[in-house]
Design a protein around this motif. Sequence first.
Motif, PDB file in Angstrom:
ATOM      1  N   MET A 253       0.851  -1.171   0.000  1.00  0.00           N
ATOM      2  CA  MET A 253       0.000   0.000   0.000  1.00  0.00           C
ATOM      3  C   MET A 253       0.898   1.235   0.000  1.00  0.00           C
ATOM      4  SD  MET A 253      -2.633   1.254   3.002  1.00  0.00           S
ATOM      5  CE  MET A 253      -3.476  -0.293   3.284  1.00  0.00           C
TER       6      MET A 253
ATOM      7  N   ILE B 288      -7.233 -11.331  -5.113  1.00  0.00           N
ATOM      8  CA  ILE B 288      -6.499 -11.517  -3.864  1.00  0.00           C
ATOM      9  C   ILE B 288      -7.467 -11.259  -2.709  1.00  0.00           C
ATOM     10  CG2 ILE B 288      -5.641  -9.130  -3.775  1.00  0.00           C
ATOM     11  CD1 ILE B 288      -3.006 -10.283  -2.641  1.00  0.00           C
ATOM     12  N   GLY B 289      -7.253 -11.950  -1.625  1.00  0.00           N
ATOM     13  CA  GLY B 289      -8.115 -11.776  -0.462  1.00  0.00           C
ATOM     14  C   GLY B 289      -8.850 -13.053  -0.118  1.00  0.00           C
ATOM     15  N   ALA B 290      -9.189 -13.198   1.154  1.00  0.00           N
ATOM     16  CA  ALA B 290      -9.926 -14.377   1.605  1.00  0.00           C
ATOM     17  C   ALA B 290     -11.324 -14.365   1.003  1.00  0.00           C
ATOM     18  CB  ALA B 290      -9.995 -14.397   3.130  1.00  0.00           C
TER      19      ALA B 290
ATOM     20  N   GLN C  96     -14.124 -14.592   2.251  1.00  0.00           N
ATOM     21  CA  GLN C  96     -15.168 -13.849   2.962  1.00  0.00           C
ATOM     22  C   GLN C  96     -15.050 -12.332   2.794  1.00  0.00           C
ATOM     23  OE1 GLN C  96     -12.598 -15.448   4.484  1.00  0.00           O
ATOM     24  NE2 GLN C  96     -12.210 -14.655   6.535  1.00  0.00           N
ATOM     25  N   GLU C  97     -13.989 -11.829   2.158  1.00  0.00           N
ATOM     26  CA  GLU C  97     -13.817 -10.381   2.058  1.00  0.00           C
ATOM     27  C   GLU C  97     -14.896  -9.780   1.168  1.00  0.00           C
ATOM     28  OE1 GLU C  97     -11.805  -9.297   4.037  1.00  0.00           O
ATOM     29  OE2 GLU C  97     -10.184 -10.740   4.292  1.00  0.00           O
TER      30      GLU C  97
ATOM     31  N   ASP D 192     -15.412  -5.994   1.393  1.00  0.00           N
ATOM     32  CA  ASP D 192     -15.187  -4.554   1.239  1.00  0.00           C
ATOM     33  C   ASP D 192     -14.722  -4.236  -0.172  1.00  0.00           C
ATOM     34  OD1 ASP D 192     -15.590  -3.665   4.037  1.00  0.00           O
ATOM     35  OD2 ASP D 192     -13.896  -4.995   4.433  1.00  0.00           O
TER      36      ASP D 192
ATOM     37  N   ILE E 285     -12.423  -2.228  -1.638  1.00  0.00           N
ATOM     38  CA  ILE E 285     -11.250  -1.402  -1.323  1.00  0.00           C
ATOM     39  C   ILE E 285     -10.090  -1.803  -2.233  1.00  0.00           C
ATOM     40  CG2 ILE E 285     -11.868  -0.947   1.080  1.00  0.00           C
ATOM     41  CD1 ILE E 285     -10.096  -3.280   1.911  1.00  0.00           C
TER      42      ILE E 285
ATOM     43  N   MET F 246      -7.217  -2.877  -1.669  1.00  0.00           N
ATOM     44  CA  MET F 246      -6.427  -4.050  -1.283  1.00  0.00           C
ATOM     45  C   MET F 246      -6.821  -5.297  -2.053  1.00  0.00           C
ATOM     46  SD  MET F 246      -5.348  -5.092   2.561  1.00  0.00           S
ATOM     47  CE  MET F 246      -6.968  -5.275   3.286  1.00  0.00           C
ATOM     48  N   TRP F 247      -8.078  -5.420  -2.426  1.00  0.00           N
ATOM     49  CA  TRP F 247      -8.549  -6.663  -3.091  1.00  0.00           C
ATOM     50  C   TRP F 247      -8.420  -6.619  -4.608  1.00  0.00           C
ATOM     51  CZ3 TRP F 247      -7.545  -8.753   0.939  1.00  0.00           C
ATOM     52  CH2 TRP F 247      -8.148  -8.480   2.165  1.00  0.00           C
TER      53      TRP F 247
ATOM     54  N   THR G  66     -15.896 -21.524 -10.567  1.00  0.00           N
ATOM     55  CA  THR G  66     -16.647 -22.452  -9.723  1.00  0.00           C
ATOM     56  C   THR G  66     -16.387 -22.105  -8.258  1.00  0.00           C
ATOM     57  OG1 THR G  66     -14.841 -24.030  -9.514  1.00  0.00           O
ATOM     58  CG2 THR G  66     -16.264 -24.251 -11.446  1.00  0.00           C
TER      59      THR G  66
END
Lengths: 376, 376, 376, 376
Positions: free
Chosen positions: A77, A151-153, A155-156, A158, A160, A162-163, A343
Amino acid sequence: MNENNDLKVISLSELKKFLVHGRTTKNVNPLTLFWTGSSLELNVKGSELWIEIESDYDTYEPWISIMINGVQVSRQMLVKGRYWIPIFRNMDHQAVKNVKVIKEVQAMPSDESHCLQIYGIKLHGECLPVEERKIKLEFIGDSITSGEGIIGAIQEMDWISMWFGTKNHYAFLTADNLNADCRVISQSGWGTLSSWDNNPHGNIPFYYNEICGVLTGRKNQMLGAFEKNDFSTWQPDAIIVNLGTNDEGAFHQPAWKDDETGESFEQKMIDEKTYDVLDLKRFEDSVEAFIEKIRKNNPKAKIIWSYGMLGNVLLPNIGRAICNYKAKTRDKEVFVFALSNMTEETMGARNHPGALAHQKAAHELTIFLKQLLELK
Amino acid sequence: MNENNDLKVISLSELKKFLVHGRTTKNVNPLTLFWTGSSLELNVKGSELWIEIESDYDTYEPWISIMINGVQVSRQMLVKGRYWIPIFRNMDHQAVKNVKVIKEVQAMPSDESHCLQIYGIKLHGECLPVEERKIKLEFIGDSITSGEGIIGAIQEMDWISMWFGTKNHYAFLTADNLNADCRVISQSGWGTLSSWDNNPHGNIPFYYNEICGVLTGRKNQMLGAFEKNDFSTWQPDAIIVNLGTNDEGAFHQPAWKDDETGESFEQKMIDEKTYDVLDLKRFEDSVEAFIEKIRKNNPKAKIIWSYGMLGNVLLPNIGRAICNYKAKTRDKEVFVFALSNMTEETMGARNHPGALAHQKAAHELTIFLKQLLELK
Amino acid sequence: MNENNDLKVISLSELKKFLVHGRTTKNVNPLTLFWTGSSLELNVKGSELWIEIESDYDTYEPWISIMINGVQVSRQMLVKGRYWIPIFRNMDHQAVKNVKVIKEVQAMPSDESHCLQIYGIKLHGECLPVEERKIKLEFIGDSITSGEGIIGAIQEMDWISMWFGTKNHYAFLTADNLNADCRVISQSGWGTLSSWDNNPHGNIPFYYNEICGVLTGRKNQMLGAFEKNDFSTWQPDAIIVNLGTNDEGAFHQPAWKDDETGESFEQKMIDEKTYDVLDLKRFEDSVEAFIEKIRKNNPKAKIIWSYGMLGNVLLPNIGRAICNYKAKTRDKEVFVFALSNMTEETMGARNHPGALAHQKAAHELTIFLKQLLELK
Amino acid sequence: MNENNDLKVISLSELKKFLVHGRTTKNVNPLTLFWTGSSLELNVKGSELWIEIESDYDTYEPWISIMINGVQVSRQMLVKGRYWIPIFRNMDHQAVKNVKVIKEVQAMPSDESHCLQIYGIKLHGECLPVEERKIKLEFIGDSITSGEGIIGAIQEMDWISMWFGTKNHYAFLTADNLNADCRVISQSGWGTLSSWDNNPHGNIPFYYNEICGVLTGRKNQMLGAFEKNDFSTWQPDAIIVNLGTNDEGAFHQPAWKDDETGESFEQKMIDEKTYDVLDLKRFEDSVEAFIEKIRKNNPKAKIIWSYGMLGNVLLPNIGRAICNYKAKTRDKEVFVFALSNMTEETMGARNHPGALAHQKAAHELTIFLKQLLELK
């Protein structure tokens, strides 16, 4: 960081030996990176390298990744301000390293302050020329092509910066596979005719001829984002359009209304399973018109409408639009290509395609483009 | 083989507890298996099982495979004659085994003698009922759906029975994945409008309403192959049509001529890359007409035109045909689905999709059909 | 089957142009196949081929598979008697096909009648010479190396011929990967010191010097099974010993007793987790002694003790035995290699390694042997 | 970066709600992270988080990675100084995020200044408690376990911090698979008896009882690196020792000599393929002694000597050492486990295991540990 007294500071305008990826202006003092995956590429013979950037934003901060010899070694970031970022230290002085500093985030119309610029480098060593690759690919798309959720889990949710990301991204993987240079034109939520929520201004074709016309604000204007793109300087061998997903989504959303002008827009379902025939036709017409616009600016490119990953309901309509376009123009170099659906196993963050879904799409496109471009 | 004095011989007409897969007549004395993957299924509680078959041919001999509890344990060429084939011996007498005896080879119009029939079984033990599965799938296609080249080394080029198979076959894998019963209607080289060599009689739609109308000769007539199929007894949940590959191929072949009647037929290229627009239209019309015919006989089935694996040039045209059909009929349950192309790595014998290509197609179709049929 | 008047019948003793895999006698009138994976290999230039076999058994029937150009096209249970089996028909007369007819089942000590023999062939065409491959591998093992459970559904528990196989078998896959000839010496349930149930006669080393000494009965004696093996005619480059699994199992079983002689034998646990130290030593001594015996007969072979797949508890003891052997003899060419354990996902029938487990083991061994034998 | 006036600054000593991974002192004002993969873990309910770190070095700079909900979102080189690093912004205020800030680089004995410390956080929101996981794993090793070469192009040969990493690292993947906490004790080039270049001081066992005894210099002393580790506070369920690779390498290197003391040390080959028996014995004794030392401090842990990935020549000797140890002590909870060798396809930078090799090792260890620890 350690003072290394041998470091030379060089502005980009002095340096000259570098390659810029992604649509931007001719100005390199500083260089502005607008789009997803836009980057500065260097070949550095030397032991140490830093890069001077400037970052700004109100809401959506820029992120960069750093590639050394094709491997992503860093991703971060960018806090506000103008400052030096270390790229590498203590490496073999004689070996040439290929370096890329890449914008990880899409152009951000909803944050006029969002901006990433590069002023110059300091290094111990020297820069060697960077050759353009023989093959050039342009990808046009929506959130899928912006790398949203790559990128990101799982469950994310938001929305933003970052993803967003460019690692394992189908466009850049495909370009790597074909040893090609690559540009991306993309906006999350946008379509060929309208955005996911029926906003008719959220369409890529309208802005296709400008450098980064999807942006807003006086600052971006001054940076040249709204100037006409000079197509003559970068003619791609293939243009891959991945639009239609949000056009389909719009059918399931309420009408969009502009409270000021009273303007409204809607793609409608007749019942739960039936799309309004005239609205489908309107979408097909927009596909046909966009292909005409792309062809006008890129006379020699293969044009591939490459659709899927998040549903393929409009595939027949895209097919019909292309049939009609080809029958009318006798243009032989327009193709449709269906990408495999994401999938559960290949989903990333924000219900978007994850790394595995992008890798699959890249694999499919690579095979297709290799044949089409008669490579190897 | 060993005389086992406890073996009881039972004809199929006595047995009753069995399930027949694949279109055939009601006659089970003996049972005739016509199509690729047609089979007899049993649930046997007992220690030993044999099956009495009759095999005939002039050129293309029948092959069968034997599945025990879902695993192929045997596959063999069937010499001419009527004789007993051992299925299993010395197994746990109390355990119930699911057994399938499967025709590995397609219906063979060019060999009127080609025939596979089953008379009955002998066993130590008893047969239990076999339930139909809740989901039913019908696959309609060409050599891909006949499993041509799915077995055999990559260099094999003979057009012989040995290189046809049902193991790793996309239709049967998909059916397994969905726990579905499955029927296949297919002919190598055939299309929607014409065969690969422009023969307008090599089209599946013309014969769709008969049990196995693609066959020829008096023997097949007497076996009932040309009788009208009774659609009421087996209504599939989904019909997957994989045609178009040979229709595309015909464009690159000389005109077909019938020396006796003087009749001729040709799909034409205008130049190396341009398909004749009227010929494309003729193909599109045949797609539309076939969907109408399928719908008439299968009022509740989802119809999926599933195309790819050996090229996807006509995908836009199939799309246009389906758009036109849907606009005209308001039929909501017709879909297009693009299958991934075979690659060098996934090729089998005779330049056809091998096991890996079929597995990939099955994976893609399984995901698609699960959503469409709202399974699990 | 069809009368083909051009077929010539040739006995193996007339034919001469063939290769036999697996330990057997010099007699080819008829040829007896004793061990798992023993086979007759032909190079046939011609359009049609049959093979004359004789099959016998009381309990455990023989099975064969047929490979054409490296692909298994058929696998079948062999009923009793002497008869012709079709291999291929109607193939390109000029093309040379590599053909293997393979015994799928291990040598069967508990069925003295079990026997598979080949008398000759009939063909349209001619046989060309078959060259021995440059690399030769010998695998020595237990049920894993007999291919037990490599085929069959996961719930199958009958100990019958049907669940033995050579397709996807780690030894034959490894040999294919290295373009090697391959022999297998194996018995389900046996070990280095004793069988899984502590029977001290169930050990491979005792019979290693005979052609197929594990068999029993006057018929096998007359066939030459108990004659000394002529090691001079086939010296392997590497010998892979996969024993120890049943030696470990014996620790958890009651003592074996011979009611006639009063003889008894037992490997003991001191408590649930502690193996008796002297019994471990007895096992280690048997490993050391077997390596000595192997070395005596194969002076130039690399010897690899390759253990795992169904547990690796005795790996340290095998290591200690090899350390001791090497320290004593200064033999540098003895190695230990650990195979990955089977997992739930890679299990086959009868709780034994399935195709996936065998493929993994073959992958691991291939890498190891390539380096060891300095191949490519 | 943007001023967010709602941010609260909290030192670690005030915060209390966090978890520290990796051996370190009790001092959290600031917290020092010594070893590869040492980290600070937080559960943050809030919209924004920053972390205050201090970085120092002469030659080998620290790197960190940042994980949000188990996904690595950032990785960066840390310039010298004490400063704030942004972790996330603008996230859902109510959702709890699991955050880890991880040291990517091993303890660096050759750079006394190398140091990474964390002072505190500032956030909008609050921290919730972080529970220790029920399973604890300790990995002891060399460069493989330091993650050397796990990142970087295959041609990279510089020994620099950048090529160390913890993503796709076999120890941390295994811990994730088992939902375990994980500590790593490792040094590139070191062994059980000596380092790769025969330096007898380059052995992990000598320093095992200290917090980070491998380090040097007055600064590290003051930070507490040389204090005795308090084993009572963290008792692992399993200790995985991956040593032996450099012990084997030493046999192929010249003797080590200490010019000051005249001390020298050498593990010798007798000829190209023969290891000196007494030197092997010396290695085996060191293995035995190290197991004793580990056991003394960890009375309840399973101890697994897990060797391979970069060759397995000493596997028999490790086996012998363990046999001897177990026979002497009756300790039942010591095991040997062989890891698959790296191949050309799975190699990373600096000829070390890459991500694919680590993933394979983690898969193998996960299966083994699940059974051993009777998990799930």
